[in-house]
Structures are given as structure tokens and as C-alpha cells.
Design an enzyme around this catalytic site. Structure first.
Site, PDB file in Angstrom:
ATOM      1  N   GLU A 253       0.901  -1.168   0.000  1.00  0.00           N
ATOM      2  CA  GLU A 253       0.000   0.000   0.000  1.00  0.00           C
ATOM      3  C   GLU A 253       0.915   1.186   0.000  1.00  0.00           C
ATOM      4  O   GLU A 253       1.665   1.389   0.965  1.00  0.00           O
ATOM      5  CB  GLU A 253      -0.838   0.052   1.285  1.00  0.00           C
ATOM      6  CG  GLU A 253      -1.552  -1.212   1.655  1.00  0.00           C
ATOM      7  CD  GLU A 253      -2.489  -1.687   0.591  1.00  0.00           C
ATOM      8  OE1 GLU A 253      -2.941  -0.854  -0.207  1.00  0.00           O
ATOM      9  OE2 GLU A 253      -2.749  -2.888   0.535  1.00  0.00           O
ATOM     10  N   CYS A 292      -3.298   7.296   4.452  1.00  0.00           N
ATOM     11  CA  CYS A 292      -3.043   6.966   3.046  1.00  0.00           C
ATOM     12  C   CYS A 292      -4.341   7.012   2.251  1.00  0.00           C
ATOM     13  O   CYS A 292      -4.315   7.093   1.029  1.00  0.00           O
ATOM     14  CB  CYS A 292      -2.369   5.611   2.915  1.00  0.00           C
ATOM     15  SG  CYS A 292      -3.219   4.314   3.813  1.00  0.00           S
TER      16      CYS A 292
END
Lengths: 666, 666
Positions: A253, A292
């Protein structure tokens, strides 16, 4: 001064040579040291493989799910300590809800899914039984078995608790030991969480280890049975990927320029307009924008540009920046002075293509700690701009842009080159359909909010354990969470071919065509533990008469023409003439196999995969083969038994097949 | 001399500068030239993305499945031309069965699975509906949408037809255009197959292109929406992987030291012993051993070592090596003189650790063409040996080794460090279970054969389109085939969150909680095309009396105590007293919603996911909400309609829920 320790090969190892400093985000003061160059990562990996793996694999899925539940309960009872320590990372009490409570909630969901969505065994069946020949003598079945290696989790600084728990929950459930490597800036919080986990006393030895500080040569020791999960920047992801053997399963990620889209239907005053405004302000300020998944780009219909900027700015102007320990504060600092510098640098790059629409004031805070003022940009030329679609300012920073029509909005969203999540605020199903078709291939998650969903909507930026978290392209191409999907990540799918009996032996589940055993006792008289897959009962036959059909029709009210009108039935492409009701066949079948006296069978709770295969005409007879397929314990009193029912006619032809669920006493 | 052409941007491009030679395997003579340095791979990729992709995505899954069926039918009718040309690659008529017929069969399976396992729409639903709140106002649903790029397929020389068809079938079904790059040694056969495919006239422009010869700078043009599938050596795989952007989805089938295990139960004279011997000899000689799935290591119980060697040698001694065009020949040459050199080199490395147990004779053949004699090694020290577990001699070469017990056999099988397939010959379910648990994590497929399965067993080395093909570690870590699993490889999974109505709009499928529309007409009076997801009917209520329950029990014979004996029912943890039969509820529900007169509803064909949620006591009443979930066309006359049935009681509480399948006339 705290000395953050690693937990390696069953012992706590203090920080030592090569340790790095950890600072309080609000004051900049050094509060801890983490890391030790003398740690033995290769030995830790070997220990996980040789001690942790076998111990975890000796448990079944349900054992491991109960273990996660116990961890979740213990962490929930002791989480105040995590709150107390987390303030030093810049997180407010509200932010703790995402990291600490979010992490514990993820454990609870995996504990629950482990019991509900995984079998009480060691092998996970994937998809259906694939017949590979005409008679069914040979077939295929995909199953997942645990990989024989270790899961090495490299985490980002922003979620020291959730980041670890969301990664270890599916790995442990799969039967794979974990080594956790948190970002040093917040490793002291992760260390505390690991201590609390070990304190719960439910993890087998070797199931969990912690690397505080640098990883040393750990990556060189990983191979084809191991997995590395990474959360962090694209640059670091590339370094990790490059250090790994190509056979290591790697998921990342990384950067993400997440967008939100205001639907063309969502004008000023609509609930969806207000929901978007609230969400943008929230996403910019929760964790000081260090998520994020946070919204970085706000795409709104051109005519709504000014109203959106005004409404978001009004909300941002009410944000109180300050020491996260102060209850009146709604946004803390970013994690470190270095991170502040990075955010300001990236914001400057965005600022070269966009004007500042709003910027908060910091006052005296600007002189101490890692505080950043919330900043909203407006980019007037989103088609020509590059940085607004490519530069992630990992703080309270976002850019608003206007779009002409939905294809334009989709094209702009896709300019991010892959993101974790895009959101859409619309009350129009056609808009939802067009946007998902237009951007689905570039986004790991599409979050649609409207007036109907708002009361329970979980938030643009909140990854849910039920749903996959990750995205293609710039977002790293990985997937985490998503219930069983993440568990499968730590297992190997293998296609097994063989006779039905061999496949049944491998999965522990009886399948049609496999050997049956008929006992002297009616299986409804046997208790849960005595019902073994393959145990079978063949009933007597019963003839179905035209009177039965008429009687059933009159009694139930089901006078459908195929049962009542011979001519109409014959005109139907499926029937030779009047036929018995499907429900009559089911009901008579039950009448044939049920053992009426009080006994261990408690209730029929459901039925799956019923298919009517051949019509039953008046004068035909039916009989049933009832076979135990599998069983799953539910609690101390009873468990669920799945039966296969095959109804055949006087010629032995299959009339109906289905799976029956019952609860059976222990 | 044939000039093999590329098919680029809709036109055939002849070989040119930089072309490479193709030789006849049996004679070594140059028969063709392939390749052109002036090909424009970047342009081809752009053309696929801009022309082929949109055209394919405009079709739905069923349209694309029908397209594959038409290709399969056309290739089947014209396959003699492929046979005729394939002899030049060294393949015998029997070998054509694997490559040509196997490839066409794969197309047929994908055509059929596309209609049966994929929806009549553009979005593939993945897994269940995930409620994310208490009331169900907000939920999640994973779906797959087609990736917006190109599938670039790099194939090995050994299967010029199957290798292409097994890769393009799932990509085309997903809606993703393909560019095929065959190995040059057999590119002339692939070129002919592409010509036949285009001749069928069913592929949209840009859906399929062919690169004969080198790929030029193709890999530099690929990005996050593209996929590369590779079959070939580990060394070449590493080169390809290194040339790609990390965001490209890459899957590889590479080297594999596949093992077969003779079960400890399979003594001399047992059917399983004979099956193993036959399979080993077959795997060594089919395609002259040039199958990535071929058996390279034969693991047998120590006491059976000599009998296995003798029996396999006896079979190998009957192999007739020669020109594949000669009908008496049972094994042709390997594909080229270079390949022969490679096989002999690798065999020599194995020979350093193992003695030759059998070697065939070539006679005069040794002097011309790429012939290799079948060679069986015996390795006396499999624990100490390295090369036998690591060196793939890609020809008619295998090594027999003895094992002490099953854990030893599993450990030896796993010494291959990852393979495509391992087989097991046993008639003992406990052996099957232990072996799958022991080796499953290292093998993509485990093939179990025994006396029961033999009549339909598909062969150790034959990848089936229904099952995944690929393996971890040395085998490349990839997966191909496996039905819908391979289609998903070319799609992006996205987690969509929203209200049930929004999720229904995205998937085209009504889900519980989404808006319903009640019309004036009973939905059983509407034809297939007029039944829209969300159309709903609310029935009248019906009271269920104790007489109904007794009547139903007497009529059906289902006198289970929970319906008949108030005291026994009360002792049961689920029931307040006597309760109605589940089948009575279903039958009365049908009586409430069925429209009896002859009409477009033709038959109730099945029922899924029935759950009884609350008992119905005498005096309770029930009513049903029946709602169209979705529909799938079956043929010109009718299609399948899936209905959701929700049965509730007089308090509005849910009593039962299920999905009902009907066939409805068009």
C-alpha cells in the site's frame, strides 16, 4: 527516556548499537530510542518458521479465530495505556478511535469471520466441485493450505496499532506466524501493543515477533513460502521489493492521490452537497491528514466550485490545532519535524499549479512541534496540471478542481494513476453506475454516500475489515483485508484432482459420488460428534398420485397451471403433463427421512442449492438418499450439520438435489 | 520457405530486418523466417487499448462467451491445417491432441463457463453483500470491472496453439484485448492459428494481435492496467520481469521439477502401481517430454524401487522414436538442435548424481534432426542430491528415487522448491490427506489417481481449463486457467460501498434493502424482458393454525416432534412450543404468491440460500414480499429469473428468506 525493545525468538531485546531516536510530535523532544544492530533477523525468521508455524498450523481455523477474539477482548480492556502513549505521536483522542479502537475492531471482525466464513478444519475449500468426466469418477476441487513460511509486516508510522493488527489478524487466522516491523517514529506504541498481546497469553510461541528499528538483512532470508506486506511510500516500497527474492509474495500500500467526486445531481442545499463538504474537512484533519486513504483531490461540477470552496473553508476555519492532549484541540501535529518539512515541500509543489483557497493560522505553534496549517488549494486547470494528480502532501492538504461532465470527472479521478479509494456523493443510481464503470479499474474502493446511507456510512478514509484495502498502480497494486480474501493471501491455492472419495478425504467434507456408509442407527438419532461425513440413510419409496397433487394444491393454495391443467402443462417446454409441486416433493422427502421422536436433531435451519432436475408425474415414486456432508460446532450445546439430500424416482433418475442444514445437539 | 507474419494494428506485416530462422525438428532444415525489427510494438499496444479494449468492453460477458464458442467451432472445423503444419515442430499426431485439440477444448470450456458462471452484464460480483451497519442502510459489495489495458502473452515453443488459446480465452472473456508473442521456434504454427481465428470473423478489431519474432521495446510501453503472462524458462522470466514497470500485473509459468509419488499402499500388482508406471512412461514421451508439467521425479517406497524401474523401463523400451509424420512413431524429436543440446547438457548434470537405469537407442536418428533417447535415472541418495531436484532436462528424462515414509516423500517432493503439479497414486484416503497437507503449499496442482478414478482421470501433465495451472516458487508463482479465476486476473477487484439501492444500480442486481417497485400487474404475468430487478409483489396474509400443522404432518408423513409434541418442542432450545414445518411455510408462501393461470412463468427450477429466521407458532400469520433480483437469458425462448422471497409474520418480523429460480418465457 524509553528504550523500545524488539521481541525476538521469545525474548525481549533492548535497543542498542544503531538505535534511532523517537521524538514527541508536539514538542519535538526525544522521548525514546529504538533499534539494535545486533538483532538476528535471520534467526527470527527461522524461529517463526520452525516454532511458530507448526504451532499455529496444529490449530484449526476456529481455534485461531477464538485466539483472535481473546486478543481483542484483552486489548479492549487495556487500551487506555495505548491512548495515553499515542498522544506523543500527535494523535488526538478522536484519532485514537481510528488507530486503537479501529485495530481492536478489526481483530473482533476477523475473530467473528473466522468462525462464520471459515471451516472448523485446516483446509479452506475454494469454489465448487468441478466434474472432469462424464460419470463423475474424477473431479477437481481447489483448496487453500497454509503457506509454510512467515509473514513479515512493514508498517507506516501513522497507524502503529491498527497497522499491525489489520496485518497480523488474517495471517494468524491462516496459520502463518508474523514478524512486525513498525516505522521507528511510532514504534514505541506498537511495542506496547505487542506487550499487551503477549500478556493475553493466548498466542503460541513464535507466532508473533517484533523488530523495533532497522530490519538488518531480514529480507535476504525470505523465500517462496514467505509474504511481505508493506505500507509506506512508493520509494521505500521499491527498495523493499528490490531486496526480495522474486518468489516472495509481496503486497504494497503506497502513495495515493485519492479523489472525491460531487455528483452533478448534488447541488447546493442537497444532503449530498453537505455530506461531501463535511467529509472533505474531516479527511483533511483526522490524523492531521496523515492517512493513506485521505481525500487529496476534490472534483466538483464547475458551477459548484465556489460554493464548495466556501463551505469547506468555513469548516476548516473552525479547526483547533494544538497539543493533542488538550481536549479542545481537533487537530494535532504531524508525526515529526521531518514529516512537517516533507508536507510543506510537497504542498509547495502543488502550489505551483494551484492557488491557495484557504490556509489556517498556527500562531505560536509554528515555532514548536510538527504543526501544519490546514490548506485547501484550488486548481483552475486540472487537465494541464501534473503535480495535483501526482504529489501526495501527507498532511492536512487537499485540492479542489472543477469538472465539466461525468466522463471528465472520471478521467480526472483516473489521472491519479491508481488510488486506494475514491468517493462519490450522489443520490442518482445512474451516476453511481457510470462512475464505477469509469473509474473502477483504477481504484481499490469506491465509496458512495447519500442521504439514505449517511446514518451508517463508515467514512471515505476508513478501511473496513470486511472490504479489501489497496489499489492498483500508484497505490501499490496490493490488497489487504476484505475478510477471507486476506486470509487467502497467506495460503497457497492448490487444485486437487481425484475421485470424489479422495477429494472428500482431503477436505474432510463428503461430496456427491464419494463413498457412503449406511449404519444400523437412523442418523437423526446420533449426536453431533457421532455424525461423520459420508454417513447415509436410504429411505423407503413413496408413490405420488394425482390426488396427492390436487390435495396439496387445495391445501396450500398453490394451483399453478403446471400442476392443475394437463393441456397447459403440456404446452410448457419443461413438462410432459401435470407434474407434482416442487414443494410437495420436498415435503414428502422430509416425511420419508425424518425420524419423528424427540432426539438430538433440534431444528432445520435452512436449505441451499436446491435444483429440480426432472419432473415428477402422477404415478411416479420417490425415495431419498440423505448423507452427512459436514458439520461445524456452534457452541457448547450444539452444532450445524449439513446434509446432502438426493431425491430419485422409480427409475433411479435424479429428481431433486439439495443441501439441508440442521442444528444437532452435542 | 514460409515468411511468418505479424498481425499489427489490423494488418499483416511480413518478416523483415532481424528475422530469425525456424527449422524442421526432424530434419533440421530451415523452413521459415519470422520477425521484423520495424514492427511498432508501442503502436500495437496503443491500438489494443484504444480500439480493441472499448470494442470488447461494449460487449457483455455472454456476448464474449458466444464469440469464444464461434472461434472454437471454426478452429475445430479447420484444425487439419494445424495438424499438418505442426509435424514440423516434432509433434506426433497424438501430440496434436494436446496442443491443437487441447487448445480448442479450452476455448469451448471458457465459452461454456462464460455463459454459466458469469453474469449477462459488464460487472462480475465477487462474494457476498457485506452489511456495514446495524440497519443495513450502508453496505459493501466487491465487484470486478475489466482492466483498461492490454494482455501481453509471451508463450513457450512447446504449445504453439494451446499456449495461445488458454491465455487469450480468459482475457477476451474479461473484455481485455490480447497481443500474443509466441516463441520463434514454433511461431509459424501460432501464425496459422491466428489466421484461422481472424477468418472466423467474430473478433472485434484490435482484440487480437500477433508479434512474430522479437518483442522490440514492447515491455517499456506497458503500465498499471496491463498484464503480462509468461510461459518459459526462469531465466527469461526474470528478464521479462525486470523489463516491466512494477505496476504491470505479471504472472509466470516457469521451470518445474514435478514429482509423482507412489503411495505406500500401492504394491506390485495393485492397480495404482500399474497406473503410476503407465503415467511415468507417458509423461516422459508425450511431446518428447517437452511439457512444463511432465514428471521429472518419481518417488517410490524404497522396497518398490526395483519393480518400478523395471516396469517403467519395459514400457520405455517399446517407444518408437522417429519422424512424427510416420504413424508407427510414438515419440518425435525435440523442437530444435539447440533444444537437444540443452536437454543433453541438463541430463549430464543429473547424471553426476544418479545412475542411468534405462536409456533408449536412436540408431541412425542420432545423426539427423533433434532426436533424444528416453532416459530414466535412478538416484540412490535423494537427500544428498541437488541437481535431481533443481535441474530441468526439458525432454524425455526422469529420475526415480526411493523414500522411507510419507513425511520423507513429502520432503523430497518439496525439494523441488515449487512445482506446477505433483501426482499421487494411492487408494487410501488417509495417504491423500497427509500428502495434500504436506505438499499443498509447494504445488499448484495435486493429481490423485486410483482404480476408481482411472477411467476418467485426465492425466498428470494435462492442465484442465477448470483448474488453476501454475505453482509457487521455482514454478513462477503464477496462476492461469481455473475457470473464472483466470478471467478475474484481467479485471480489477473494487470494493464498492453505498446504500443497497446504489449497490444494486452498480451491479444491475436487486439486493435486500434496495428500493422496490410494485406494479399493477402480477409479475408472474410479465415476460422475461419486462421483469426488471426491484419489481415486487406483496401478498395477502394467511394464518397458520394448529390444524394446518397436523394436517400437513399427516399428509406428508413429517411428524417431527417439534411440530407434534408441545412438551418436547419446548425442551428444544429453538422453539417456544409446537411450530409449523419449514416446508409448510414454503408451501403456503408459494400458495400466496403464485399466479395460477397459464402465463410466461414456466417452471420453478430451484431455490438457494433458504434460512428459517424465526419459528411460526399456531395462530401466527405469514405474508410474502417477492422481488425480482436478476435475470439471465438462456436461449431464444426463455431465461432464468431469480426472485427474492421474504416471508414475515403478523409483527413484520422475518420468518424466512430465500432466493427462488424460475424459467420465464421471452
Amino acid at each position: 527516556m524509553q528504550h523500545v525493545e524488539s521481541f525476538a525468538k521469545g525474548v525481549w531485546v533492548p535497543s542498542g548499537a544503531g538505535a534511532r531516536e523517537i521524538c514527541d510530535a508536539a514538542t519535538g523532544q526525544v522521548i525514546a530510542l529504538a533499534g539494535n544492530d545486533n538483532l538476528d533477523p535471520g534467526g527470527m525468521i527461522g524461529y517463526a518458521r520452525e516454532v511458530g508455524g507448526p504451532a499455529l498450523r496444529a490449530l484449526d481455523f476456529h481455534d485461531r479465530a477464538r485466539m483472535l477474539k481473546a486478543l481483542a477482548v484483552h486489548l479492549n480492556a487495556t487500551k487506555q495505556a495505548l491512548y495515553d502513549l499515542s498522544f506523543s505521536t500527535g494523535a488526538t483522542q478522536a484519532d485514537h478511535g481510528f488507530d486503537v479502537d479501529g485495530g481492536i475492531g478489526t481483530l473482533f471482525v476477523y475473530a467473528s469471520k473466522g468462525r462464520r466464513d471459515l471451516p472448523e478444519g485446516h483446509v479452506l475449500v475454494d469454489g465448487g466441485f468441478e466434474a472432469l468426466g462424464r460419470t463423475g469418477a474424477f473431479a477437481g476441487q481447489h483448496v487453500y493450505t497454509p503457506r509454510l513460511g512467515v509473514a513479515f509486516h512493514v508498517n507506516a508510522f501513522n497507524f502503529p496499532v491498527w497497522g499491525m493488527l489489520e496485518k497480523i489478524a488474517p495471517a494468524l487466522l491462516a496459520g502463518v506466524p508474523s514478524i512486525v516491523k513498525p516505522a521507528t517514529a511510532t514504534a514505541h506504541v506498537t511495542e506496547l501493543c505487542v506487550r499487551l498481546i503477549l500478556e493475553a497469553g493466548v498466542l503460541p510461541e513464535g507466532a508473533l515477533q517484533l523488530v523495533a528499528g532497522g530490519v538488518g538483512d531480514a529480507f535476504a532470508h525470505l523465500g517462496a513460502q514467505d509474504a511481505v506486506t508493506f505500507t509506506g511510500s512508493a520509494a521505500t516500497a521499491a527498495v523493499v521489493r528490490g531486496a526480495l527474492d522474486g518468489a516472495v509474495r509481496f503486497t504494497a500500500e503506497q502513495d495515493s492521490l485519492n479523489a472525491t467526486i460531487l455528483g452533478p445531481d448534488a447541488g447546493v442545499g442537497s444532503p449530498e452537497f453537505d455530506l461531501l463538504v463535511k467529509e472533505v474537512a474531516r479527511e483533511m484533519t483526522v490524523k492531521a491528514g496523515q492517512k493513506c486513504t485521505a481525500i487529496r483531490r476534490v472534483l466538483v461540477p464547475q458551477p459548484l466550485l465556489q460554493p464548495v470552496i466556501e463551505a469547506v473553508s468555513a469548516r476548516l476555519s473552525r479547526v483547533v490545532v494544538g497539543d493533542p492532549r488538550d481536549a479542545a484541540v481537533t487537530m494535532g501535529p504531524v508525526v515529526s519535524l521531518a514529516q512537517r518539512r516533507d508536507v510543506l515541500d510537497q504542498a509547495e509543489r502543488i502550489g505551483a499549479e494551484a492557488e491557495i483557497a484557504f490556509r489556517g493560522t498556527l500562531g505560536a505553534l509554528a515555532e514548536r512541534g510538527a504543526f501544519v496549517a490546514p490548506t485547501l488549494f484550488h486548481c483552475a486547470d486540472p487537465d494541464g496540471a501534473e503535480a495535483v494528480h501526482a504529489v501526495e502532501a501527507f498532511g492536512p492538504v487537499a485540492t479542489v478542481m472543477g469538472y465539466r461532465d461525468l466522463p471528465h470527472a472520471c478521467a480526472l479521478a483516473n489521472r491519479g494513476q491508481g488510488s486506494l479509494v475514491a468517493s462519490l456523493f450522489t443520490h442518482d443510481g445512474a451516476v453511481a453506475r457510470e462512475v464505477v464503470a469509469g473509474i473502477g479499474a483504477w481504484h481499490g474502493r469506491v465509496y458512495i454516500n447519500d442521504r439514505d446511507a449517511a446514518s451508517e456510512a463508515t467514512g471515505h478514509g476508513a478501511p473496513m475489515p470486511h472490504l479489501t484495502h489497496g489499489g492498483p498502480g500508484r497505490a501499490g497494486g496490493g490488497e489487504e483485508l476484505g475478510g477471507v480474501r486476506a486470509v487467502q493471501h497467506y495460503m497457497q491455492r492448490v487444485a486437487v484432482q481425484g475421485s470424489p472419495s479422495m477429494l472428500g478425504a482431503v477436505t474432510g467434507r463428503w461430496v456427491p459420488g464419494a463413498d457412503r456408509t449406511a449404519g444400523a442407527t437412523h442418523p437423526f438419532r446420533l449426536r453431533f460428534a457421532d455424525l461423520v461425513p459420508g454417513m447415509s440413510l436410504r429411505t423407503a419409496e413413496r408413490v405420488i398420485s394425482v390426488e396427492d397433487i390436487e390435495h396439496f394444491a387445495a391445501f396450500t393454495g398453490d394451483t399453478f397451471y403446471a400442476h392443475m391443467d394437463a393441456d397447459a402443462a403440456r404446452r410448457n417446454p419443461f413438462f410432459p403433463g401435470r407434474v407434482a409441486h416442487g414443494y410437495l416433493i420436498l415435503s414428502f422427502a422430509a416425511g420419508l427421512f425424518v425420524e419423528p421422536a424427540e432426539g438430538p436433531v433440534l431444528a432445520n435451519t435452512g436449505l441451499d442449492n436446491l435444483r429440480f432436475l426432472k419432473p415428477v408425474s402422477p404415478g411416479d415414486s420417490i425415495a431419498v438418499d440423505l448423507t452427512v456432508m459436514d458439520r461445524t460446532s456452534r457452541n457448547a450445546e450444539y452444532g450445524e450439520v449439513r446434509w446432502h439430500a438426493a431425491v430419485s424416482n422409480q427409475d433411479g433418475a435424479a429428481v431433486a438435489e439439495y443441501e439441508l442444514l440442521t442444528m444437532v445437539a452435542k
